[in-house]
Design a protein around this motif. Sequence first.
Motif, PDB file in Angstrom:
ATOM      1  N   GLY A   1       0.784  -1.223   0.000  1.00 47.87           N
ATOM      2  CA  GLY A   1       0.000   0.000   0.000  1.00 47.87           C
ATOM      3  C   GLY A   1       0.814   1.270   0.000  1.00 47.87           C
ATOM      4  O   GLY A   1       0.305   2.340  -0.338  1.00 47.87           O
ATOM      5  N   ASP A   2       2.072   1.178   0.360  1.00 50.40           N
ATOM      6  CA  ASP A   2       2.922   2.364   0.408  1.00 50.40           C
ATOM      7  C   ASP A   2       3.855   2.436  -0.798  1.00 50.40           C
ATOM      8  O   ASP A   2       3.957   3.475  -1.450  1.00 50.40           O
ATOM      9  CB  ASP A   2       3.748   2.370   1.701  1.00 50.40           C
ATOM     10  CG  ASP A   2       4.644   3.586   1.804  1.00 50.40           C
ATOM     11  OD1 ASP A   2       4.142   4.713   1.658  1.00 50.40           O
ATOM     12  OD2 ASP A   2       5.855   3.412   2.035  1.00 50.40           O
ATOM     13  N   LYS A   3       4.510   1.327  -1.128  1.00 47.63           N
ATOM     14  CA  LYS A   3       5.515   1.339  -2.185  1.00 47.63           C
ATOM     15  C   LYS A   3       4.905   1.381  -3.579  1.00 47.63           C
ATOM     16  O   LYS A   3       5.398   2.074  -4.475  1.00 47.63           O
ATOM     17  CB  LYS A   3       6.430   0.113  -2.044  1.00 47.63           C
ATOM     18  CG  LYS A   3       7.584   0.079  -3.029  1.00 47.63           C
ATOM     19  CD  LYS A   3       8.553   1.222  -2.787  1.00 47.63           C
ATOM     20  CE  LYS A   3       9.774   1.112  -3.672  1.00 47.63           C
ATOM     21  NZ  LYS A   3      10.684   2.253  -3.491  1.00 47.63           N
ATOM     22  N   ALA A   4       3.845   0.628  -3.793  1.00 46.25           N
ATOM     23  CA  ALA A   4       3.219   0.572  -5.115  1.00 46.25           C
ATOM     24  C   ALA A   4       2.085   1.594  -5.194  1.00 46.25           C
ATOM     25  O   ALA A   4       1.443   1.907  -4.190  1.00 46.25           O
ATOM     26  CB  ALA A   4       2.679  -0.827  -5.383  1.00 46.25           C
ATOM     27  N   ASP A   5       1.835   2.097  -6.391  1.00 47.50           N
ATOM     28  CA  ASP A   5       0.714   3.007  -6.619  1.00 47.50           C
ATOM     29  C   ASP A   5      -0.496   2.164  -6.995  1.00 47.50           C
ATOM     30  O   ASP A   5      -0.756   1.898  -8.173  1.00 47.50           O
ATOM     31  CB  ASP A   5       1.058   4.005  -7.725  1.00 47.50           C
ATOM     32  CG  ASP A   5       0.034   5.119  -7.866  1.00 47.50           C
ATOM     33  OD1 ASP A   5      -1.125   4.899  -7.454  1.00 47.50           O
ATOM     34  OD2 ASP A   5       0.393   6.193  -8.378  1.00 47.50           O
ATOM     35  N   ALA A   6      -1.234   1.723  -5.966  1.00 46.74           N
ATOM     36  CA  ALA A   6      -2.330   0.781  -6.186  1.00 46.74           C
ATOM     37  C   ALA A   6      -3.426   1.356  -7.066  1.00 46.74           C
ATOM     38  O   ALA A   6      -4.031   0.636  -7.872  1.00 46.74           O
ATOM     39  CB  ALA A   6      -2.912   0.347  -4.840  1.00 46.74           C
ATOM     40  N   GLU A   7      -3.690   2.655  -6.936  1.00 46.65           N
ATOM     41  CA  GLU A   7      -4.722   3.279  -7.761  1.00 46.65           C
ATOM     42  C   GLU A   7      -4.337   3.232  -9.239  1.00 46.65           C
ATOM     43  O   GLU A   7      -5.162   2.964 -10.112  1.00 46.65           O
ATOM     44  CB  GLU A   7      -4.948   4.729  -7.321  1.00 46.65           C
ATOM     45  CG  GLU A   7      -5.513   4.875  -5.917  1.00 46.65           C
ATOM     46  CD  GLU A   7      -6.956   4.428  -5.807  1.00 46.65           C
ATOM     47  OE1 GLU A   7      -7.608   4.259  -6.854  1.00 46.65           O
ATOM     48  OE2 GLU A   7      -7.428   4.234  -4.674  1.00 46.65           O
ATOM     49  N   LYS A   8      -3.065   3.475  -9.525  1.00 45.71           N
ATOM     50  CA  LYS A   8      -2.591   3.431 -10.910  1.00 45.71           C
ATOM     51  C   LYS A   8      -2.652   2.002 -11.452  1.00 45.71           C
ATOM     52  O   LYS A   8      -2.988   1.790 -12.625  1.00 45.71           O
ATOM     53  CB  LYS A   8      -1.165   3.964 -10.996  1.00 45.71           C
ATOM     54  CG  LYS A   8      -0.638   4.106 -12.422  1.00 45.71           C
ATOM     55  CD  LYS A   8       0.794   4.628 -12.442  1.00 45.71           C
ATOM     56  CE  LYS A   8       0.857   6.074 -11.962  1.00 45.71           C
ATOM     57  NZ  LYS A   8       2.242   6.629 -12.107  1.00 45.71           N
ATOM     58  N   VAL A   9      -2.321   1.044 -10.596  1.00 46.36           N
ATOM     59  CA  VAL A   9      -2.397  -0.359 -11.013  1.00 46.36           C
ATOM     60  C   VAL A   9      -3.838  -0.720 -11.376  1.00 46.36           C
ATOM     61  O   VAL A   9      -4.100  -1.377 -12.388  1.00 46.36           O
ATOM     62  CB  VAL A   9      -1.875  -1.288  -9.896  1.00 46.36           C
ATOM     63  CG1 VAL A   9      -2.130  -2.753 -10.258  1.00 46.36           C
ATOM     64  CG2 VAL A   9      -0.389  -1.059  -9.655  1.00 46.36           C
ATOM     65  N   LYS A  10      -4.790  -0.271 -10.566  1.00 47.54           N
ATOM     66  CA  LYS A  10      -6.200  -0.575 -10.828  1.00 47.54           C
ATOM     67  C   LYS A  10      -6.671   0.068 -12.120  1.00 47.54           C
ATOM     68  O   LYS A  10      -7.437  -0.541 -12.883  1.00 47.54           O
ATOM     69  CB  LYS A  10      -7.062  -0.091  -9.648  1.00 47.54           C
ATOM     70  CG  LYS A  10      -8.558  -0.325  -9.849  1.00 47.54           C
ATOM     71  CD  LYS A  10      -8.885  -1.800 -10.071  1.00 47.54           C
ATOM     72  CE  LYS A  10     -10.380  -1.994 -10.310  1.00 47.54           C
ATOM     73  NZ  LYS A  10     -10.703  -3.401 -10.651  1.00 47.54           N
ATOM     74  N   VAL A  11      -6.226   1.292 -12.402  1.00 48.41           N
ATOM     75  CA  VAL A  11      -6.599   1.942 -13.665  1.00 48.41           C
ATOM     76  C   VAL A  11      -6.069   1.141 -14.851  1.00 48.41           C
ATOM     77  O   VAL A  11      -6.760   0.951 -15.854  1.00 48.41           O
ATOM     78  CB  VAL A  11      -6.065   3.387 -13.710  1.00 48.41           C
ATOM     79  CG1 VAL A  11      -6.238   3.981 -15.106  1.00 48.41           C
ATOM     80  CG2 VAL A  11      -6.793   4.250 -12.688  1.00 48.41           C
ATOM     81  N   GLN A  12      -4.821   0.672 -14.744  1.00 49.39           N
ATOM     82  CA  GLN A  12      -4.223  -0.115 -15.823  1.00 49.39           C
ATOM     83  C   GLN A  12      -4.914  -1.460 -15.975  1.00 49.39           C
ATOM     84  O   GLN A  12      -5.159  -1.926 -17.082  1.00 49.39           O
ATOM     85  CB  GLN A  12      -2.738  -0.340 -15.535  1.00 49.39           C
ATOM     86  CG  GLN A  12      -2.049  -1.369 -16.409  1.00 49.39           C
ATOM     87  CD  GLN A  12      -1.869  -0.928 -17.849  1.00 49.39           C
ATOM     88  OE1 GLN A  12      -2.125   0.230 -18.183  1.00 49.39           O
ATOM     89  NE2 GLN A  12      -1.429  -1.832 -18.708  1.00 49.39           N
ATOM     90  N   LEU A  13      -5.245  -2.100 -14.848  1.00 52.36           N
ATOM     91  CA  LEU A  13      -5.855  -3.427 -14.853  1.00 52.36           C
ATOM     92  C   LEU A  13      -7.319  -3.298 -14.452  1.00 52.36           C
ATOM     93  O   LEU A  13      -7.757  -3.810 -13.423  1.00 52.36           O
ATOM     94  CB  LEU A  13      -5.112  -4.364 -13.904  1.00 52.36           C
ATOM     95  CG  LEU A  13      -3.599  -4.478 -14.111  1.00 52.36           C
ATOM     96  CD1 LEU A  13      -2.993  -5.399 -13.068  1.00 52.36           C
ATOM     97  CD2 LEU A  13      -3.273  -4.956 -15.518  1.00 52.36           C
ATOM     98  N   GLU A  14      -8.080  -2.633 -15.288  1.00 51.95           N
ATOM     99  CA  GLU A  14      -9.459  -2.281 -14.957  1.00 51.95           C
ATOM    100  C   GLU A  14     -10.310  -3.492 -14.629  1.00 51.95           C
ATOM    101  O   GLU A  14     -11.175  -3.444 -13.748  1.00 51.95           O
ATOM    102  CB  GLU A  14     -10.073  -1.505 -16.126  1.00 51.95           C
ATOM    103  CG  GLU A  14     -11.490  -1.016 -15.890  1.00 51.95           C
ATOM    104  CD  GLU A  14     -12.051  -0.250 -17.067  1.00 51.95           C
ATOM    105  OE1 GLU A  14     -13.207   0.191 -16.986  1.00 51.95           O
ATOM    106  OE2 GLU A  14     -11.330  -0.099 -18.082  1.00 51.95           O
ATOM    107  N   ARG A  15     -10.069  -4.603 -15.315  1.00 57.00           N
ATOM    108  CA  ARG A  15     -10.902  -5.790 -15.133  1.00 57.00           C
ATOM    109  C   ARG A  15     -10.354  -6.740 -14.072  1.00 57.00           C
ATOM    110  O   ARG A  15     -10.952  -7.781 -13.791  1.00 57.00           O
ATOM    111  CB  ARG A  15     -11.058  -6.524 -16.466  1.00 57.00           C
ATOM    112  CG  ARG A  15     -11.761  -5.688 -17.537  1.00 57.00           C
ATOM    113  CD  ARG A  15     -11.974  -6.462 -18.814  1.00 57.00           C
ATOM    114  NE  ARG A  15     -12.850  -7.605 -18.613  1.00 57.00           N
ATOM    115  CZ  ARG A  15     -13.206  -8.458 -19.570  1.00 57.00           C
ATOM    116  NH1 ARG A  15     -12.736  -8.279 -20.806  1.00 57.00           N
ATOM    117  NH2 ARG A  15     -14.006  -9.474 -19.314  1.00 57.00           N
ATOM    118  N   ALA A  16      -9.227  -6.392 -13.486  1.00 55.55           N
ATOM    119  CA  ALA A  16      -8.639  -7.215 -12.428  1.00 55.55           C
ATOM    120  C   ALA A  16      -9.139  -6.750 -11.058  1.00 55.55           C
ATOM    121  O   ALA A  16      -9.643  -5.632 -10.912  1.00 55.55           O
ATOM    122  CB  ALA A  16      -7.124  -7.144 -12.479  1.00 55.55           C
TER     123      ALA A  16
END
Length: 241
Positions: A152-167
Motif C-alpha cells: 500500500g505504500d511502495k506501489a501506486d495501487a490506484e494506478k495499477v487498478k486503472v491499468q488493470l481495470e478488469r482485475a
Amino acid sequence: MGSSGVSMPSDPFDALGDFLTANEALGLAVLIAEGQHTSVALREVSAARRDEVKGLLAAAGLGHSDVDRSVAVLHAIAGAKSVRRDLTPVWTMPGNEATVGYLTSEFHRLVRAARQSVTCATYNFEPTSQMWTVLKEASGQEGVVVTVYVDGDKADAEKVKVQLERATVYQSAVLPNGRQIVSHAKFVIIDHAILLLTSANFSFSAENRNVEFGLLVRDSALAESVEATMTSKHGSLYELV
C-alpha cells in the motif's frame, strides 16, 4: 475436430490430463459416478473451458456412457495433479549470465497461457514491468480471473487498478494504530496449480538487469493453500482498491 474448433491430439488422455485442474477432474468424477449426464458434470468446468474439455472427454471415450472407466481416469488425473511437485529454478541475471532454469521474463509466457486465473503479489509494481501489459492481456481474456496484491505504500495501487481495470486489486492495509502494513510477498499463481515464488518485484530492472532467484513449483495443493491464505486476509491485512 473437437467442439472447440481445434484438432484433437494423438493422445487425448495426455491432453485431458494436461488441461484439467485437480478440482475440475475431481468434480467431473464425482458427478459422473453419481450417474449424471456428461453435459451436467461439465458444469464443474468454467464456461470458457467447457467446450474444450467436452471435446477432450469425447476424444478419450470418457463420460456417462462408461462410468467406471471415466471415474477411474478422472480420479487418476486429480490424484496426479494434487501430488505433483516439479521444482524449476527461475533466474534473472544481466546479459546472458543465466544458464540454468528460466529467466524471470520467461514466466510472462506462462501468464499469457492462463486458462482460469492469475493471482500475484508484489512489493512494487512499476509501469516498466512487462507484467503491466501481460496482466492486462490476461484480465481481458474471457474466463480468466486476475487478482493482484501490492504494497500500500511502495506501489501506486490506484494506478495499477486503472491499468488493470478488469482485475481485482488489493493493497496492504493501515492498522488501527496508523501503521502501514508492509506487503513484501512476491509470487505468481496460474490456474490454481503453478506457483512462482521469486525475489523479483514487477519492474524492468528485476526482470532484466538484477540478479533475482525464484522457484517455479507445480503443486496445486500448495498453490491453492497460498491463495486461500491471501483470501482469508481480505479486510484485515488487505483492502480492496
